[in-house]
Write a protein that holds these residues in place. Structure first.
Motif, PDB file in Angstrom:
ATOM      1  N   HIS A  96       0.702  -1.177   0.023  1.00 32.94           N
ATOM      2  CA  HIS A  96      -0.138   0.031  -0.213  1.00 32.94           C
ATOM      3  C   HIS A  96       0.913   1.289   0.070  1.00 32.94           C
ATOM      4  CE1 HIS A  96       1.106  -0.226   4.212  1.00 32.94           C
ATOM      5  NE2 HIS A  96       0.577   1.004   4.507  1.00 32.94           N
ATOM      6  N   ARG A  97       0.373   2.360  -0.696  1.00 31.58           N
ATOM      7  CA  ARG A  97       1.107   3.623  -0.746  1.00 31.58           C
ATOM      8  C   ARG A  97       2.264   3.214  -1.510  1.00 31.58           C
ATOM      9  NH1 ARG A  97       0.624   6.016   5.226  1.00 31.58           N
ATOM     10  NH2 ARG A  97      -1.693   6.045   5.515  1.00 31.58           N
ATOM     11  N   ASN A  98       2.298   2.658  -2.344  1.00 34.54           N
ATOM     12  CA  ASN A  98       3.369   2.258  -3.494  1.00 34.54           C
ATOM     13  C   ASN A  98       4.740   2.241  -2.512  1.00 34.54           C
ATOM     14  OD1 ASN A  98       2.136   2.335  -5.726  1.00 34.54           O
ATOM     15  ND2 ASN A  98       2.075   4.712  -5.927  1.00 34.54           N
ATOM     16  N   MET A  99       4.659   1.312  -1.651  1.00 25.13           N
ATOM     17  CA  MET A  99       5.899   0.950  -0.885  1.00 25.13           C
ATOM     18  C   MET A  99       6.399  -0.466  -1.259  1.00 25.13           C
ATOM     19  SD  MET A  99       6.366  -0.331   3.230  1.00 25.13           S
ATOM     20  CE  MET A  99       5.389   1.266   3.634  1.00 25.13           C
ATOM     21  N   PRO A 100       7.740  -0.634  -1.655  1.00 24.60           N
ATOM     22  CA  PRO A 100       8.398  -1.495  -2.086  1.00 24.60           C
ATOM     23  C   PRO A 100       8.456  -2.652  -0.777  1.00 24.60           C
ATOM     24  CG  PRO A 100       9.613   0.162  -2.816  1.00 24.60           C
ATOM     25  CD  PRO A 100       8.545   0.532  -2.060  1.00 24.60           C
ATOM     26  N   ALA A 101       8.045  -4.014  -1.201  1.00 25.54           N
ATOM     27  CA  ALA A 101       7.765  -4.970  -0.246  1.00 25.54           C
ATOM     28  C   ALA A 101       9.035  -5.353   0.384  1.00 25.54           C
ATOM     29  CB  ALA A 101       7.089  -6.344  -1.016  1.00 25.54           C
ATOM     30  N   CYS A 102      10.096  -5.399  -0.435  1.00 30.73           N
ATOM     31  CA  CYS A 102      11.457  -5.831  -0.122  1.00 30.73           C
ATOM     32  C   CYS A 102      12.146  -4.956   0.997  1.00 30.73           C
ATOM     33  CB  CYS A 102      12.387  -6.306  -0.782  1.00 30.73           C
ATOM     34  SG  CYS A 102      11.976  -7.916  -1.945  1.00 30.73           S
ATOM     35  N   ASN A 103      11.792  -3.533   0.657  1.00 30.44           N
ATOM     36  CA  ASN A 103      12.185  -2.590   1.379  1.00 30.44           C
ATOM     37  C   ASN A 103      11.764  -2.828   3.094  1.00 30.44           C
ATOM     38  OD1 ASN A 103      13.571  -1.454  -0.600  1.00 30.44           O
ATOM     39  ND2 ASN A 103      12.548   0.379  -0.739  1.00 30.44           N
ATOM     40  N   LEU A 104      10.650  -3.035   3.079  1.00 32.77           N
ATOM     41  CA  LEU A 104       9.803  -3.188   4.423  1.00 32.77           C
ATOM     42  C   LEU A 104      10.512  -4.352   4.983  1.00 32.77           C
ATOM     43  CD1 LEU A 104       8.150  -2.149   6.699  1.00 32.77           C
ATOM     44  CD2 LEU A 104       6.355  -3.366   5.270  1.00 32.77           C
ATOM     45  N   GLN A 105      10.644  -5.706   4.125  1.00 34.62           N
ATOM     46  CA  GLN A 105      11.057  -6.816   4.709  1.00 34.62           C
ATOM     47  C   GLN A 105      12.392  -6.673   5.276  1.00 34.62           C
ATOM     48  OE1 GLN A 105       9.950  -9.287   1.148  1.00 34.62           O
ATOM     49  NE2 GLN A 105       9.756 -10.749   2.753  1.00 34.62           N
ATOM     50  N   PHE A 112      14.188  -7.608  13.432  1.00 31.58           N
ATOM     51  CA  PHE A 112      13.719  -8.488  14.330  1.00 31.58           C
ATOM     52  C   PHE A 112      14.913  -9.674  14.817  1.00 31.58           C
ATOM     53  CE2 PHE A 112       9.380  -8.417  11.813  1.00 31.58           C
ATOM     54  CZ  PHE A 112       8.860  -7.431  12.586  1.00 31.58           C
ATOM     55  N   SER A 113      16.081  -9.388  13.806  1.00 26.42           N
ATOM     56  CA  SER A 113      17.183 -10.220  14.208  1.00 26.42           C
ATOM     57  C   SER A 113      17.964  -9.607  15.387  1.00 26.42           C
ATOM     58  CB  SER A 113      17.942 -10.378  12.999  1.00 26.42           C
ATOM     59  OG  SER A 113      18.310  -9.359  12.205  1.00 26.42           O
ATOM     60  N   GLY A 114      17.615  -8.112  15.584  1.00 29.92           N
ATOM     61  CA  GLY A 114      18.536  -7.812  16.561  1.00 29.92           C
ATOM     62  C   GLY A 114      19.912  -7.103  16.048  1.00 29.92           C
ATOM     63  N   CYS A 115      20.017  -6.799  14.922  1.00 27.61           N
ATOM     64  CA  CYS A 115      21.127  -6.030  14.282  1.00 27.61           C
ATOM     65  C   CYS A 115      20.856  -4.658  14.348  1.00 27.61           C
ATOM     66  CB  CYS A 115      21.279  -6.523  12.670  1.00 27.61           C
ATOM     67  SG  CYS A 115      21.490  -8.363  12.444  1.00 27.61           S
ATOM     68  N   MET A 116      22.175  -3.913  14.532  1.00 29.07           N
ATOM     69  CA  MET A 116      22.354  -2.643  14.490  1.00 29.07           C
ATOM     70  C   MET A 116      22.016  -1.993  12.812  1.00 29.07           C
ATOM     71  SD  MET A 116      22.467  -2.044  17.714  1.00 29.07           S
ATOM     72  CE  MET A 116      21.451  -3.418  17.757  1.00 29.07           C
ATOM     73  N   ALA A 117      21.148  -1.185  12.698  1.00 27.93           N
ATOM     74  CA  ALA A 117      20.634  -0.790  11.593  1.00 27.93           C
ATOM     75  C   ALA A 117      21.831   0.139  10.934  1.00 27.93           C
ATOM     76  CB  ALA A 117      19.633   0.226  11.646  1.00 27.93           C
ATOM     77  N   THR A 118      22.398   0.838  11.480  1.00 26.93           N
ATOM     78  CA  THR A 118      23.538   1.569  10.887  1.00 26.93           C
ATOM     79  C   THR A 118      24.568   0.652  10.336  1.00 26.93           C
ATOM     80  OG1 THR A 118      24.209   2.150  12.854  1.00 26.93           O
ATOM     81  CG2 THR A 118      22.879   3.938  11.903  1.00 26.93           C
ATOM     82  N   GLN A 119      25.054  -0.147  11.191  1.00 28.58           N
ATOM     83  CA  GLN A 119      25.985  -1.122  10.922  1.00 28.58           C
ATOM     84  C   GLN A 119      25.548  -1.966   9.664  1.00 28.58           C
ATOM     85  OE1 GLN A 119      27.214  -3.439  14.530  1.00 28.58           O
ATOM     86  NE2 GLN A 119      28.122  -1.351  15.418  1.00 28.58           N
ATOM     87  N   ALA A 134      19.229   4.798   6.393  1.00 34.00           N
ATOM     88  CA  ALA A 134      19.022   4.531   7.882  1.00 34.00           C
ATOM     89  C   ALA A 134      17.516   5.304   8.028  1.00 34.00           C
ATOM     90  CB  ALA A 134      20.085   5.180   8.631  1.00 34.00           C
ATOM     91  N   SER A 135      17.421   6.373   7.519  1.00 30.25           N
ATOM     92  CA  SER A 135      16.129   7.276   7.863  1.00 30.25           C
ATOM     93  C   SER A 135      14.829   6.311   7.257  1.00 30.25           C
ATOM     94  CB  SER A 135      15.982   8.526   7.235  1.00 30.25           C
ATOM     95  OG  SER A 135      16.112   8.365   5.668  1.00 30.25           O
ATOM     96  N   THR A 136      14.867   5.460   6.276  1.00 30.60           N
ATOM     97  CA  THR A 136      13.953   4.835   5.822  1.00 30.60           C
ATOM     98  C   THR A 136      13.585   3.481   6.945  1.00 30.60           C
ATOM     99  OG1 THR A 136      14.207   5.346   3.604  1.00 30.60           O
ATOM    100  CG2 THR A 136      13.124   3.375   4.045  1.00 30.60           C
TER     101      THR A 136
END
Length: 416
Positions: A96-105, A112-119, A134-136
């Motif tokens: 919905h809202r033209n959001m790419p599925a794999c971006n959200l995945q 969910f895996s506990g990884c640090m986003a920036t790293q 990172a902002s996304t």
């Protein structure tokens, strides 16, 4: 996220020695409607563009052009100048809202895996893989992954409460607080309750240090909130096992004990403080023999509680005090509840340590440590059957998802 997809686990973790050739013979299972179960591959851009060099209608030469790109999403336009045919191709479905599925995945997999986003994002960019910013990720976290985690936890918690109400009886809880950073400058304190009969986390309360006078008050505030939550669920606490904390002990004694709650101390925490005191004393002059006795004294502390299943405080104190006689080769005692040692005569290998001489410096120093009023009071409250080791293991697990060297927002910390 569908956690039943185990395609990310290496072959050697899934089964014994299996070759890549054997795996490649199996057809790839893919669902166009559900991107969660669809297999994904890393494809170089040059190889991808080779798929758009021939027109599918007239077989003439064409050239694909990237029409749009957003994170892991790419949209390619193929146009044939000979026959006028053109088409658009995209590498993934849109939500919905033209959001790419794999971006959200990808955001969900990182969170969910506990990884640090920036790293993680830095690693993917160093590899040359097109990914989200990172902002996304933080936008996805705020609107999608955190609400998903909260909803999943609330559903799990409701199921645990239903299970406990079916079991019946009072709750037997292990409780302790975990700070988000070492020392006395923690920003958050997380108080956790584990129900020992089913060994499941019953409640978590995250307290920010700005809500209380200081970070050391996060523990008692988290305990109060958890107890209030259980009262709202009409659940009675039969026994509470904690570490030795003056604030907690006072509050439990005033608020919970009158309602029928028994308060016990975890043996491991008492043993740790006792061991530190014994190590200090063993370094003093003429006290070297205590080094050999230290492990046995700690074992005796555990035996004192485990051998008294009814938790009789007088008997536990008598058993503990008998150790002072035992180390001096005296095995009959003046305590009515424990008149003599429970072990058989020690001969041969059973007697592998030198007895302490009565009246010696080592014996006097040991008595000064083992007979402290505070320690004797704690021993009378040792938990005979239930301990907090499951809770300590759970707190160790949280370190993977919320390491103490990284700062998080309140919602980010709560979800992790």
């Amino acid at each position: 996220m569908d956690h039943s997809d185990l395609s990310w686990i290496p072959d050697e973790e899934m089964s014994s020695e299996s070759s890549d050739e054997e795996n490649s013979e199996e057809p790839i299972q893919e669902s166009l409607n559900d991107p969660n179960v669809a297999d994904k591959f890393i494809v170089c851009l040059s190889q991808l563009m080779c798929l758009f060099t021939i027109c599918s209608v007239c077989c003439g030469e064409t050239q694909g052009q990237i029409e749009y790109q957003e994170g892991t999403y790419i949209k390619i336009k193929q146009a044939c100048t000979a026959c006028g045919y053109q088409r658009y191709w995209q590498n993934q479905n849109m939500l919905h809202r033209n959001m790419p599925a794999c971006n959200l995945q990808l955001s969900g997999a990182i969170h969910f895996s506990g990884c640090m986003a920036t790293q993680t994002i830095r690693m993917l960019k160093l590899f040359g893989l097109q990914c989200i910013s990172a902002s996304t990720f933080f936008r996805h976290q705020r609107f999608y992954t955190i609400p998903t985690i909260v909803q999943a936890w609330q559903n799990e918690q409701r199921g645990i409460i239903r299970e406990l109400k079916e079991i019946g009886g009072g709750l037997i809880l292990s409780g302790d607080c975990r700070s988000d950073s070492p020392g006395h400058c923690a920003k958050y304190g997380t108080y956790s309750f584990i129900e020992d009969r089913i060994n499941k986390v019953l409640d978590l309360q995250l307290v920010q240090s700005s809500e209380v006078p200081s970070s050391t008050w996060c523990k008692i505030e988290g305990l109060k909130r958890s107890v209030q939550f259980l009262k709202d669920q009409v659940m009675q606490v039969s026994a509470l096992i904690t570490d030795r904390n003056r604030q907690v002990a006072k509050w439990v004694r005033e608020e919970l004990c009158p309602e029928g709650t028994s308060h016990f101390y975890d043996i491991w925490h008492i043993g740790q403080s006792l061991q530190k005191a014994l190590v200090t004393v063993a370094k003093e002059k003429d006290c070297e023999d205590l080094k050999l006795w230290r492990p046995a004294i700690i074992d005796h502390l555990y035996w004192t509680a485990s051998s008294t299943p009814n938790g009789d405080p007088d008997k536990m104190e008598a058993k503990w005090q008998s150790m002072l006689n035992h180390v001096q080769d005296i095995h009959e005692h003046s305590y009515p509840s424990f008149p003599q040692c429970a072990h058989p005569p020690l001969e041969g290998e059973g007697r592998n340590k030198q007895w302490l001489e009565p009246g010696s410096t080592a014996a006097i120093k040991l008595e000064s440590v083992a007979s402290r009023k505070a320690l004797l009071k704690d021993i009378r409250q040792l938990s005979p059957q239930h301990q907090t080791f499951s809770l300590e293991a759970f707190h160790s697990l949280i370190l993977h998802f919320a390491p103490k060297h990284t700062g998080f927002s309140f919602l980010g910390m709560n979800s992790r």
